[in-house]
Motif scaffolding. Structure first.
Motif, PDB file in Angstrom:
ATOM      1  N   VAL A   1       0.855  -1.197   0.000  1.00  0.00           N
ATOM      2  CA  VAL A   1       0.000   0.000   0.000  1.00  0.00           C
ATOM      3  C   VAL A   1       0.887   1.242   0.000  1.00  0.00           C
ATOM      4  O   VAL A   1       0.681   2.182  -0.783  1.00  0.00           O
ATOM      5  CB  VAL A   1      -0.961   0.000   1.212  1.00  0.00           C
ATOM      6  CG1 VAL A   1      -1.712   1.318   1.325  1.00  0.00           C
ATOM      7  CG2 VAL A   1      -1.909  -1.185   1.141  1.00  0.00           C
ATOM      8  N   LEU A   2       1.897   1.246   0.866  1.00  0.00           N
ATOM      9  CA  LEU A   2       2.815   2.372   0.946  1.00  0.00           C
ATOM     10  C   LEU A   2       3.540   2.576  -0.378  1.00  0.00           C
ATOM     11  O   LEU A   2       3.644   3.703  -0.878  1.00  0.00           O
ATOM     12  CB  LEU A   2       3.820   2.144   2.081  1.00  0.00           C
ATOM     13  CG  LEU A   2       4.740   3.321   2.349  1.00  0.00           C
ATOM     14  CD1 LEU A   2       4.859   3.564   3.847  1.00  0.00           C
ATOM     15  CD2 LEU A   2       6.107   3.103   1.747  1.00  0.00           C
ATOM     16  N   VAL A   3       4.022   1.492  -0.976  1.00  0.00           N
ATOM     17  CA  VAL A   3       4.739   1.593  -2.254  1.00  0.00           C
ATOM     18  C   VAL A   3       3.819   2.139  -3.345  1.00  0.00           C
ATOM     19  O   VAL A   3       4.204   3.033  -4.109  1.00  0.00           O
ATOM     20  CB  VAL A   3       5.351   0.234  -2.658  1.00  0.00           C
ATOM     21  CG1 VAL A   3       5.941   0.295  -4.067  1.00  0.00           C
ATOM     22  CG2 VAL A   3       6.418  -0.200  -1.652  1.00  0.00           C
ATOM     23  N   ALA A   4       2.601   1.631  -3.414  1.00  0.00           N
ATOM     24  CA  ALA A   4       1.652   2.108  -4.431  1.00  0.00           C
ATOM     25  C   ALA A   4       1.350   3.588  -4.231  1.00  0.00           C
ATOM     26  O   ALA A   4       1.344   4.362  -5.202  1.00  0.00           O
ATOM     27  CB  ALA A   4       0.359   1.291  -4.367  1.00  0.00           C
ATOM     28  N   LEU A   5       1.119   3.996  -2.987  1.00  0.00           N
ATOM     29  CA  LEU A   5       0.855   5.415  -2.707  1.00  0.00           C
ATOM     30  C   LEU A   5       2.047   6.285  -3.085  1.00  0.00           C
ATOM     31  O   LEU A   5       1.881   7.396  -3.603  1.00  0.00           O
ATOM     32  CB  LEU A   5       0.540   5.617  -1.217  1.00  0.00           C
ATOM     33  CG  LEU A   5      -0.820   5.141  -0.736  1.00  0.00           C
ATOM     34  CD1 LEU A   5      -0.890   5.196   0.789  1.00  0.00           C
ATOM     35  CD2 LEU A   5      -1.933   5.968  -1.359  1.00  0.00           C
ATOM     36  N   PHE A   6       3.243   5.792  -2.831  1.00  0.00           N
ATOM     37  CA  PHE A   6       4.461   6.561  -3.093  1.00  0.00           C
ATOM     38  C   PHE A   6       4.546   7.004  -4.553  1.00  0.00           C
ATOM     39  O   PHE A   6       5.004   8.099  -4.849  1.00  0.00           O
ATOM     40  CB  PHE A   6       5.686   5.725  -2.718  1.00  0.00           C
ATOM     41  CG  PHE A   6       6.957   6.513  -2.665  1.00  0.00           C
ATOM     42  CD1 PHE A   6       7.337   7.168  -1.508  1.00  0.00           C
ATOM     43  CD2 PHE A   6       7.792   6.597  -3.773  1.00  0.00           C
ATOM     44  CE1 PHE A   6       8.510   7.896  -1.450  1.00  0.00           C
ATOM     45  CE2 PHE A   6       8.967   7.328  -3.728  1.00  0.00           C
ATOM     46  CZ  PHE A   6       9.327   7.983  -2.563  1.00  0.00           C
TER      47      PHE A   6
ATOM     48  N   LEU B   1       1.938   7.246  -6.709  1.00  0.00           N
ATOM     49  CA  LEU B   1       0.730   7.868  -7.252  1.00  0.00           C
ATOM     50  C   LEU B   1       1.025   9.290  -7.724  1.00  0.00           C
ATOM     51  O   LEU B   1       1.702  10.049  -7.032  1.00  0.00           O
ATOM     52  CB  LEU B   1      -0.365   7.938  -6.191  1.00  0.00           C
ATOM     53  CG  LEU B   1      -1.236   6.718  -5.996  1.00  0.00           C
ATOM     54  CD1 LEU B   1      -2.282   7.009  -4.919  1.00  0.00           C
ATOM     55  CD2 LEU B   1      -1.919   6.302  -7.274  1.00  0.00           C
ATOM     56  N   PRO B   2       0.506   9.678  -8.876  1.00  0.00           N
ATOM     57  CA  PRO B   2       0.711  11.050  -9.355  1.00  0.00           C
ATOM     58  C   PRO B   2      -0.285  12.011  -8.700  1.00  0.00           C
ATOM     59  O   PRO B   2      -1.161  12.587  -9.347  1.00  0.00           O
ATOM     60  CB  PRO B   2       0.473  10.917 -10.874  1.00  0.00           C
ATOM     61  CG  PRO B   2      -0.484   9.782 -10.996  1.00  0.00           C
ATOM     62  CD  PRO B   2      -0.179   8.843  -9.872  1.00  0.00           C
ATOM     63  N   TRP B   3      -0.143  12.171  -7.414  1.00  0.00           N
ATOM     64  CA  TRP B   3      -1.048  13.001  -6.621  1.00  0.00           C
ATOM     65  C   TRP B   3      -0.186  13.890  -5.740  1.00  0.00           C
ATOM     66  O   TRP B   3       0.791  13.422  -5.155  1.00  0.00           O
ATOM     67  CB  TRP B   3      -1.962  12.083  -5.807  1.00  0.00           C
ATOM     68  CG  TRP B   3      -2.895  12.746  -4.852  1.00  0.00           C
ATOM     69  CD1 TRP B   3      -3.653  13.845  -5.086  1.00  0.00           C
ATOM     70  CD2 TRP B   3      -3.170  12.355  -3.518  1.00  0.00           C
ATOM     71  NE1 TRP B   3      -4.394  14.157  -3.975  1.00  0.00           N
ATOM     72  CE2 TRP B   3      -4.105  13.242  -2.987  1.00  0.00           C
ATOM     73  CE3 TRP B   3      -2.712  11.324  -2.698  1.00  0.00           C
ATOM     74  CZ2 TRP B   3      -4.584  13.155  -1.687  1.00  0.00           C
ATOM     75  CZ3 TRP B   3      -3.198  11.230  -1.420  1.00  0.00           C
ATOM     76  CH2 TRP B   3      -4.133  12.138  -0.924  1.00  0.00           C
ATOM     77  N   HIS B   4      -0.542  15.137  -5.588  1.00  0.00           N
ATOM     78  CA  HIS B   4       0.326  16.085  -4.884  1.00  0.00           C
ATOM     79  C   HIS B   4       0.477  15.800  -3.394  1.00  0.00           C
ATOM     80  O   HIS B   4       1.388  16.314  -2.768  1.00  0.00           O
ATOM     81  CB  HIS B   4      -0.143  17.529  -5.126  1.00  0.00           C
ATOM     82  CG  HIS B   4      -1.403  17.895  -4.410  1.00  0.00           C
ATOM     83  ND1 HIS B   4      -2.641  17.441  -4.807  1.00  0.00           N
ATOM     84  CD2 HIS B   4      -1.602  18.653  -3.317  1.00  0.00           C
ATOM     85  CE1 HIS B   4      -3.556  17.915  -3.981  1.00  0.00           C
ATOM     86  NE2 HIS B   4      -2.959  18.653  -3.077  1.00  0.00           N
ATOM     87  N   LEU B   5      -0.356  14.959  -2.812  1.00  0.00           N
ATOM     88  CA  LEU B   5      -0.215  14.593  -1.394  1.00  0.00           C
ATOM     89  C   LEU B   5       0.063  13.092  -1.208  1.00  0.00           C
ATOM     90  O   LEU B   5      -0.177  12.542  -0.128  1.00  0.00           O
ATOM     91  CB  LEU B   5      -1.457  15.007  -0.609  1.00  0.00           C
ATOM     92  CG  LEU B   5      -1.705  16.512  -0.502  1.00  0.00           C
ATOM     93  CD1 LEU B   5      -3.005  16.788   0.218  1.00  0.00           C
ATOM     94  CD2 LEU B   5      -0.542  17.208   0.187  1.00  0.00           C
ATOM     95  N   ALA B   6       0.595  12.460  -2.242  1.00  0.00           N
ATOM     96  CA  ALA B   6       0.858  11.016  -2.172  1.00  0.00           C
ATOM     97  C   ALA B   6       1.840  10.682  -1.051  1.00  0.00           C
ATOM     98  O   ALA B   6       1.660   9.696  -0.336  1.00  0.00           O
ATOM     99  CB  ALA B   6       1.392  10.515  -3.512  1.00  0.00           C
ATOM    100  N   HIS B   7       2.864  11.504  -0.879  1.00  0.00           N
ATOM    101  CA  HIS B   7       3.862  11.211   0.149  1.00  0.00           C
ATOM    102  C   HIS B   7       3.329  11.493   1.551  1.00  0.00           C
ATOM    103  O   HIS B   7       3.767  10.846   2.510  1.00  0.00           O
ATOM    104  CB  HIS B   7       5.147  11.979  -0.131  1.00  0.00           C
ATOM    105  CG  HIS B   7       5.748  11.593  -1.452  1.00  0.00           C
ATOM    106  ND1 HIS B   7       5.895  12.490  -2.480  1.00  0.00           N
ATOM    107  CD2 HIS B   7       6.181  10.400  -1.924  1.00  0.00           C
ATOM    108  CE1 HIS B   7       6.418  11.861  -3.519  1.00  0.00           C
ATOM    109  NE2 HIS B   7       6.597  10.592  -3.209  1.00  0.00           N
ATOM    110  N   VAL B   8       2.393  12.421   1.659  1.00  0.00           N
ATOM    111  CA  VAL B   8       1.727  12.633   2.946  1.00  0.00           C
ATOM    112  C   VAL B   8       0.934  11.377   3.299  1.00  0.00           C
ATOM    113  O   VAL B   8       0.961  10.902   4.444  1.00  0.00           O
ATOM    114  CB  VAL B   8       0.812  13.882   2.917  1.00  0.00           C
ATOM    115  CG1 VAL B   8      -0.036  13.972   4.180  1.00  0.00           C
ATOM    116  CG2 VAL B   8       1.646  15.152   2.750  1.00  0.00           C
ATOM    117  N   ALA B   9       0.251  10.814   2.316  1.00  0.00           N
ATOM    118  CA  ALA B   9      -0.479   9.562   2.545  1.00  0.00           C
ATOM    119  C   ALA B   9       0.487   8.450   2.951  1.00  0.00           C
ATOM    120  O   ALA B   9       0.185   7.653   3.851  1.00  0.00           O
ATOM    121  CB  ALA B   9      -1.266   9.173   1.297  1.00  0.00           C
ATOM    122  N   CYS B  10       1.650   8.398   2.324  1.00  0.00           N
ATOM    123  CA  CYS B  10       2.680   7.408   2.707  1.00  0.00           C
ATOM    124  C   CYS B  10       3.120   7.622   4.151  1.00  0.00           C
ATOM    125  O   CYS B  10       3.312   6.650   4.893  1.00  0.00           O
ATOM    126  CB  CYS B  10       3.906   7.529   1.804  1.00  0.00           C
ATOM    127  SG  CYS B  10       3.668   6.901   0.162  1.00  0.00           S
TER     128      CYS B  10
END
Length: 187
Positions: free
Chosen positions: A19-24, A26-35
């Motif tokens: 899940v963390l790898v997939a979120l990392f 993602l082309p989303w401006h808060l993807a790393h916050v989600a990680c």
């Protein structure tokens, strides 16, 4: 094999890795916050599973084996992602020290257990401080990829360097504890 709440929490930590790898990525401006949130959740489950296992007398051999594996997988994979995204020499060196130490101490513990000397290299308070510093540094570095970039990046890198120093210090302590056994001759 006994499954209980602490073991399920440890398994959850392992399940959160993809899940963390997939979120990392993602082309989303808060993807790393989600990680960072996922990683922080995993860090909390690391503390919680140990606490519950001891408090509720739910410790098992499988849980004792799986818990450090889950921790090392989550930390190593996340550090590799961070270095790949920000190939700073200091972050790369600190990450290499942390991952290298984990491999070294895991191998040392396995060998010491094999010869009946596991107690010499049990988890210490220094190891707990090292783990805490790593977890906080990683969360800050992940957050710093998306928000308050310079401040969090600098803070996270500094804390990662501190955790690398703690990592080396704890490794030296473990090796020193094992030295009497390591220096004996075998025939």
């Amino acid at each position: 094999m006994a499954y209980n709440l602490p073991t399920y929490l440890t398994l959850l930590r392992i399940a959160l890795i993809p899940v963390l790898v997939a979120l990392f990525y993602l082309p989303w401006h808060l993807a790393h916050v989600a990680c960072a949130v996922v990683f922080a959740l995993a860090a909390v489950t690391d503390w919680l599973d140990g606490y519950l296992a001891r408090r509720m007398s739910l410790t098992t051999a499988f849980g004792a084996f799986l818990d450090p594996v889950a921790d090392k997988l989550m930390v190593a994979i996340t550090l590799v992602l961070i270095v790949q995204a920000d190939p700073s020499p200091w972050v790369a060196i600190a990450s290499a020290v942390i991952i290298g130490r984990e491999i070294t101490i895991a191998s040392l513990r396995e060998w010491m257990a094999e010869i009946g000397q596991r107690k010499r290299v049990e988890v210490s308070w220094m190891g707990k401080w090292k783990t805490t510093a790593q977890m906080v540094a990683i969360v800050i570095l992940l957050l710093g990829m998306d928000i308050w970039r310079e401040t969090l990046k600098t803070t996270g890198q500094a804390l990662l360097l501190v955790s690398a120093v703690l990592t080396l210090w704890s490794m030296i302590n473990y090796l020193r504890a094992a030295l009497p056994v390591l220096s004996t001759r075998t025939e």
